[in-house]
Scaffold this active site. Structure first.
Site, PDB file in Angstrom:
ATOM      1  N   CYS A   2      16.647  49.305  52.371  1.00 19.85           N
ATOM      2  CA  CYS A   2      15.425  49.677  51.656  1.00 19.85           C
ATOM      3  C   CYS A   2      14.259  49.935  52.595  1.00 19.85           C
ATOM      4  O   CYS A   2      14.087  49.234  53.589  1.00 19.85           O
ATOM      5  CB  CYS A   2      15.005  48.568  50.705  1.00 19.85           C
ATOM      6  SG  CYS A   2      16.292  48.062  49.589  1.00 19.85           S
ATOM      7  N   ARG A  27      17.537  54.965  57.229  1.00 16.67           N
ATOM      8  CA  ARG A  27      17.885  53.552  57.033  1.00 16.67           C
ATOM      9  C   ARG A  27      19.008  53.382  56.014  1.00 16.67           C
ATOM     10  O   ARG A  27      19.584  52.301  55.913  1.00 16.67           O
ATOM     11  CB  ARG A  27      16.656  52.779  56.532  1.00 16.67           C
ATOM     12  CG  ARG A  27      15.541  52.730  57.548  1.00 16.67           C
ATOM     13  CD  ARG A  27      14.257  52.297  56.889  1.00 16.67           C
ATOM     14  NE  ARG A  27      14.241  50.881  56.589  1.00 16.67           N
ATOM     15  CZ  ARG A  27      13.738  49.948  57.391  1.00 16.67           C
ATOM     16  NH1 ARG A  27      13.237  50.288  58.543  1.00 16.67           N
ATOM     17  NH2 ARG A  27      13.731  48.688  57.045  1.00 16.67           N
ATOM     18  N   TRP A  73      18.476  50.562  48.702  1.00 16.28           N
ATOM     19  CA  TRP A  73      19.899  50.386  49.022  1.00 16.28           C
ATOM     20  C   TRP A  73      20.355  49.240  48.127  1.00 16.28           C
ATOM     21  O   TRP A  73      19.925  48.100  48.299  1.00 16.28           O
ATOM     22  CB  TRP A  73      20.054  50.052  50.506  1.00 16.28           C
ATOM     23  CG  TRP A  73      21.472  50.030  50.980  1.00 16.28           C
ATOM     24  CD1 TRP A  73      22.215  51.099  51.375  1.00 16.28           C
ATOM     25  CD2 TRP A  73      22.311  48.882  51.141  1.00 16.28           C
ATOM     26  NE1 TRP A  73      23.457  50.691  51.761  1.00 16.28           N
ATOM     27  CE2 TRP A  73      23.545  49.336  51.628  1.00 16.28           C
ATOM     28  CE3 TRP A  73      22.145  47.514  50.911  1.00 16.28           C
ATOM     29  CZ2 TRP A  73      24.606  48.476  51.893  1.00 16.28           C
ATOM     30  CZ3 TRP A  73      23.198  46.654  51.173  1.00 16.28           C
ATOM     31  CH2 TRP A  73      24.418  47.142  51.664  1.00 16.28           C
ATOM     32  N   ASN A  99      11.532  45.210  49.462  1.00 19.29           N
ATOM     33  CA  ASN A  99      12.703  45.251  50.347  1.00 19.29           C
ATOM     34  C   ASN A  99      13.083  43.813  50.639  1.00 19.29           C
ATOM     35  O   ASN A  99      12.237  43.037  51.083  1.00 19.29           O
ATOM     36  CB  ASN A  99      12.327  45.993  51.647  1.00 19.29           C
ATOM     37  CG  ASN A  99      13.389  45.859  52.726  1.00 19.29           C
ATOM     38  OD1 ASN A  99      14.516  45.464  52.455  1.00 19.29           O
ATOM     39  ND2 ASN A  99      13.028  46.180  53.960  1.00 19.29           N
ATOM     40  N   GLY A 100      14.346  43.450  50.388  1.00 21.96           N
ATOM     41  CA  GLY A 100      14.781  42.081  50.661  1.00 21.96           C
ATOM     42  C   GLY A 100      15.590  41.556  49.488  1.00 21.96           C
ATOM     43  O   GLY A 100      15.976  42.322  48.592  1.00 21.96           O
ATOM     44  N   GLU A 477      35.354  49.771  68.734  1.00 25.80           N
ATOM     45  CA  GLU A 477      34.159  50.563  68.462  1.00 25.80           C
ATOM     46  C   GLU A 477      34.540  51.985  68.002  1.00 25.80           C
ATOM     47  O   GLU A 477      33.928  52.532  67.083  1.00 25.80           O
ATOM     48  CB  GLU A 477      33.272  50.598  69.724  1.00 25.80           C
ATOM     49  CG  GLU A 477      32.043  51.484  69.654  1.00 25.80           C
ATOM     50  CD  GLU A 477      31.077  51.153  68.512  1.00 25.80           C
ATOM     51  OE1 GLU A 477      31.239  50.127  67.841  1.00 25.80           O
ATOM     52  OE2 GLU A 477      30.174  51.977  68.290  1.00 25.80           O
ATOM     53  N   LYS A 481      33.434  53.668  64.472  1.00 20.09           N
ATOM     54  CA  LYS A 481      32.739  54.967  64.374  1.00 20.09           C
ATOM     55  C   LYS A 481      33.468  55.875  63.407  1.00 20.09           C
ATOM     56  O   LYS A 481      32.865  56.515  62.556  1.00 20.09           O
ATOM     57  CB  LYS A 481      32.674  55.678  65.732  1.00 20.09           C
ATOM     58  CG  LYS A 481      31.667  55.240  66.751  1.00 20.09           C
ATOM     59  CD  LYS A 481      30.231  55.401  66.367  1.00 20.09           C
ATOM     60  CE  LYS A 481      29.746  54.238  65.559  1.00 20.09           C
ATOM     61  NZ  LYS A 481      29.134  53.127  66.192  1.00 20.09           N
ATOM     62  N   GLU A 484      33.320  54.663  59.625  1.00 18.54           N
ATOM     63  CA  GLU A 484      32.029  54.658  58.935  1.00 18.54           C
ATOM     64  C   GLU A 484      31.535  56.054  58.590  1.00 18.54           C
ATOM     65  O   GLU A 484      30.854  56.225  57.586  1.00 18.54           O
ATOM     66  CB  GLU A 484      30.961  53.866  59.691  1.00 18.54           C
ATOM     67  CG  GLU A 484      30.501  54.458  60.990  1.00 18.54           C
ATOM     68  CD  GLU A 484      29.465  53.588  61.698  1.00 18.54           C
ATOM     69  OE1 GLU A 484      28.600  53.015  61.033  1.00 18.54           O
ATOM     70  OE2 GLU A 484      29.517  53.507  62.930  1.00 18.54           O
ATOM     71  N   HIS A 500      53.000  42.604  66.150  1.00 21.23           N
ATOM     72  CA  HIS A 500      52.968  41.346  65.400  1.00 21.23           C
ATOM     73  C   HIS A 500      52.573  41.589  63.941  1.00 21.23           C
ATOM     74  O   HIS A 500      52.048  40.692  63.283  1.00 21.23           O
ATOM     75  CB  HIS A 500      52.021  40.359  66.086  1.00 21.23           C
ATOM     76  CG  HIS A 500      52.480  40.012  67.466  1.00 21.23           C
ATOM     77  ND1 HIS A 500      53.582  39.219  67.697  1.00 21.23           N
ATOM     78  CD2 HIS A 500      52.045  40.419  68.674  1.00 21.23           C
ATOM     79  CE1 HIS A 500      53.782  39.119  69.005  1.00 21.23           C
ATOM     80  NE2 HIS A 500      52.866  39.840  69.621  1.00 21.23           N
ATOM     81  N   LYS A 595      21.064  51.852  57.994  1.00 26.96           N
ATOM     82  CA  LYS A 595      20.862  51.766  59.441  1.00 26.96           C
ATOM     83  C   LYS A 595      20.414  50.370  59.847  1.00 26.96           C
ATOM     84  O   LYS A 595      20.871  49.808  60.817  1.00 26.96           O
ATOM     85  CB  LYS A 595      19.816  52.800  59.855  1.00 26.96           C
ATOM     86  CG  LYS A 595      19.484  52.821  61.343  1.00 26.96           C
ATOM     87  CD  LYS A 595      20.623  53.391  62.126  1.00 26.96           C
ATOM     88  CE  LYS A 595      20.424  53.363  63.624  1.00 26.96           C
ATOM     89  NZ  LYS A 595      21.685  53.537  64.335  1.00 26.96           N
TER      90      LYS A 595
END
Ligand code: F6R
Length: 600
Positions: A2, A27, A73, A99-100, A477, A481, A484, A500, A595
């Site tokens: 948010c 964001r 969000w 926001n929160g 990583e 990438k 996402e 395994h 973000k």
């Protein structure tokens, strides 16, 4: 996550708010809205979807000089117009953006607002209804707002309009980021200076549990007990061009391309007059005084932490543990006698990491934050900060911040090690320069990676990344990438671990991207590639000059063995980028992601 904007002055507020929200799009959000003061009261415009959808419904004829805006969000309640902010009290006197997360909102509803009809599923609506309740009971708005704040448990950045006081925006913050920007006969509110850089570069930081009364010519900070607080503004040192895409189709590609320049900037920033790498002696002392370093981070920054562990253990000979922030806060390991906590965070605002930092500080332990954002919450609240100097990272998928984190961690490990007669085996300045040149070669030849992305990732539903030692961490990583931004189910594995269990997932044609840049494990990873090929996998081996074999699909320029993660990640970033592009995904703003993850 948010984002909040607010404007009070004497030019058209609508356009300033909408442009501000566009700057906060990076964001991550799923709905957006603005509320503006007009001659006839407060008007709210909100919509599910993009800011462009919101623009369509904002009435251009509305005359307004004051307003607040929000990108949401979803946390409490699905993304919808009803749950989008701003939210209003029953009589529509008060209008709020938030926001929160308010952890005790259900309890507050039950205890104080049992007779109120709610229009949304959000926790936010409780706040605006509480303000109205306390005003109805006879409190001044300022007092009612502070009274409400004192009841809230959780995180919030808030901006509130009162129809009866159109010349004021009431603002407050706890744990979630919020700034007040200063102008000439106007003032603004923003989650991030980038949002309002169009109108001002002067900002006042807010501390937790402070509220602010903002008019067009004054900004009054108060603690929740009413005590007035004085705080000097700071200048946001952001270049407006840093936050523009320029001729690039996507921020992500721009940020991948910026990596050589970022590495060079870091070398410069951490060099002293004699040209030697140098770090604040207090930080070096803290590192060398500890008996164990605990790195705490999330996502990509966690992956950087895994590589950082290798750097610190090898160059400074200090044991390091790396922890996922969201777990560490609730499941702390047995600590050593003299721990040092290192928080790695591009944004410096990640709520999971911040929760750990707060806890660690309560226990009285020293903490260092490695971040891209000076003045961010994690930077302010830790004892020490090392900056990444990567410039604003706008694309949701982190790229240049990751390589910057690795470079800064290498410098930290080397300088701390050197103080004890250890350190990097070669000239780190020179070797990082070679890394910058190698990344330049990679970004200049990206067309090759585009072919690979087309060949391997255009239609597949899954992909595996394997590697050993440092390559394993880079594989994690690379997989993050890819998943996402392209939504391909991708997983990173240690080469030896596949058999395994996971090898059961290998089918005819499953792409397996194998990193082979580490001489000490080259033979073993080659063996792992053979194992998956024998089961039908379609292998894409990315090796390094000097270690390459005939069928390798891509060969990286040679750099110092320990620094390979800084360059081997680049083709993986590009693979993800092109895979997402070929699949028509929204590269810079992938679905469901934010973000800056400012809720735990
Ligand atoms: C992935 C990504 C995230 C972040 C994570 C932590 O591309 O960007 O995984 O790394 O949300 O964010 P920071 O580093 O801001 O604490």
């Amino acid at each position: 996550m948010c984002g909040i904007v607010g404007y009070i002055g004497n030019t058209d507020a609508k356009e300033i708010l909408l442009r501000g929200l566009e700057k906060l799009e990076y964001r991550g959000y799923d709905s957006a809205g603005i509320a503006v003061q007009t001659e006839t009261g407060v008007q709210v415009f909100k919509e599910k979807g993009r800011i462009a959808d919101l623009r369509e419904i904002v009435d251009p004829a509305v005359e307004t000089f004051t307003g607040i805006g929000h990108t949401r969000w979803a946390t409490h309640g699905e993304p919808s117009r009803e749950n989008a902010h701003p939210h209003q009290s029953t009589t529509e006197r008060f209008t709020l953006v938030h926001n929160g997360v308010i952890e005790n909102y259900l309890q507050l509803k039950r205890e104080y607002l049992a007779d109120v009809t709610f229009n949304s599923e959000t926790d936010t609506e409780v706040i605006v209804q509480l303000v109205e309740k306390f005003v109805n009971e006879g409190l001044e708005v300022n007092e009612a707002f502070r009274n409400t704040l004192s009841l809230l448990h959780g995180s919030y950045a808030l901006a509130l309009l009162d129809r009866e006081n159109p010349d004021t925006i009431y603002v407050a913050k706890n744990k979630s980021p919020l700034l007040v920007g200063l102008g000439d006969v106007f003032n603004v509110v923003a989650s991030d200076a980038m949002a309002m850089l169009q109108v001002t570069d002067r900002y006042v930081e807010l501390m937790d549990k402070e509220m602010v009364t903002v008019t067009k010519d004054s900004v009054t900070l108060q603690k929740l007990n009413g005590e007035v607080v004085e705080r000097a503004p700071f200048i946001a040192e952001l270049d407006a061009s840093d936050i523009e895409k320029g001729t690039y189709p996507h921020y992500m590609l721009k940020e991948i391309d910026e990596q050589p320049a970022v590495i060079r900037k870091i070398i410069q920033a951490y060099q002293n007059e004699a040209g030697e790498l140098s770090i604040d002696p207090e930080i070096v002392e803290a590192v060398n005084h500890t008996d164990r370093i605990y790195i705490v981070a999330a996502g990509t920054s966690y992956h950087a932490g895994l590589v950082g562990k290798e750097f610190i253990e090898k160059m400074a000979k200090i044991p390091v543990e790396v922890h996922v922030a969201s777990e560490f806060a609730y499941n702390m390991p047995l600590l050593s006698e003299k721990p040092l906590f290192v928080f790695i965070s591009q944004s410096g605002e990640t709520a999971d990491s911040r929760a750990c930092l707060v806890h660690v500080k309560e226990l009285g332990y020293p903490a260092l934050t490695i971040t891209n954002v000076p003045g961010s919450t994690l930077s302010r609240e830790a004892d020490y900060t090392l900056l990444l100097h990567a410039g604003p990272e706008i694309a949701v998928a982190s790229t240049k911040a990751y390589t910057a984190q690795l470079a800064v961690l290498a410098i930290l490990a080397h300088v701390a090690g050197k103080a004890k007669g250890l350190g990097f085996e070669a000239d780190l300045v020179q070797e990082l320069g070679i890394v910058a040149n190698a990344i330049q070669v990679l970004v200049d030849t990206k067309v090759e990676i585009e072919y690979i992305a087309r060949e391997y990732l255009s239609v597949t539903r899954n992909a595996f990344f394997i590697g050993r030692a440092l390559d394993y961490y880079v594989g994690l990583e690379g997989a993050l990438k890819l998943k996402e931004i392209s939504y391909i189910q991708a997983e990173g594995f240690a080469g030896g671990e596949l058999k395994h269990g996971t090898i059961a997932l290998i089918e005819e044609g499953t792409p397996v991207i194998a990193l082979a840049t580490q001489p000490s494990v080259n033979l073993s990873i080659r063996g792992n590639v053979k194992e998956v090929v024998a089961r039908g996998a379609y292998p894409c081996v990315i090796s390094m000059n000097g270690l390459e074999e005939e069928d390798d699909r891509f060969v990286l320029p040679e750099v110092n063995e320990m620094l390979t993660p800084l360059i081997s990640v680049v083709p993986l970033q590009l693979l993800a980028y092109y895979a997402a592009l070929h699949r028509d995904c929204d590269v810079d703003k992938p679905r469901n992601l934010a973000k800056s993850v400012t809720v735990e």
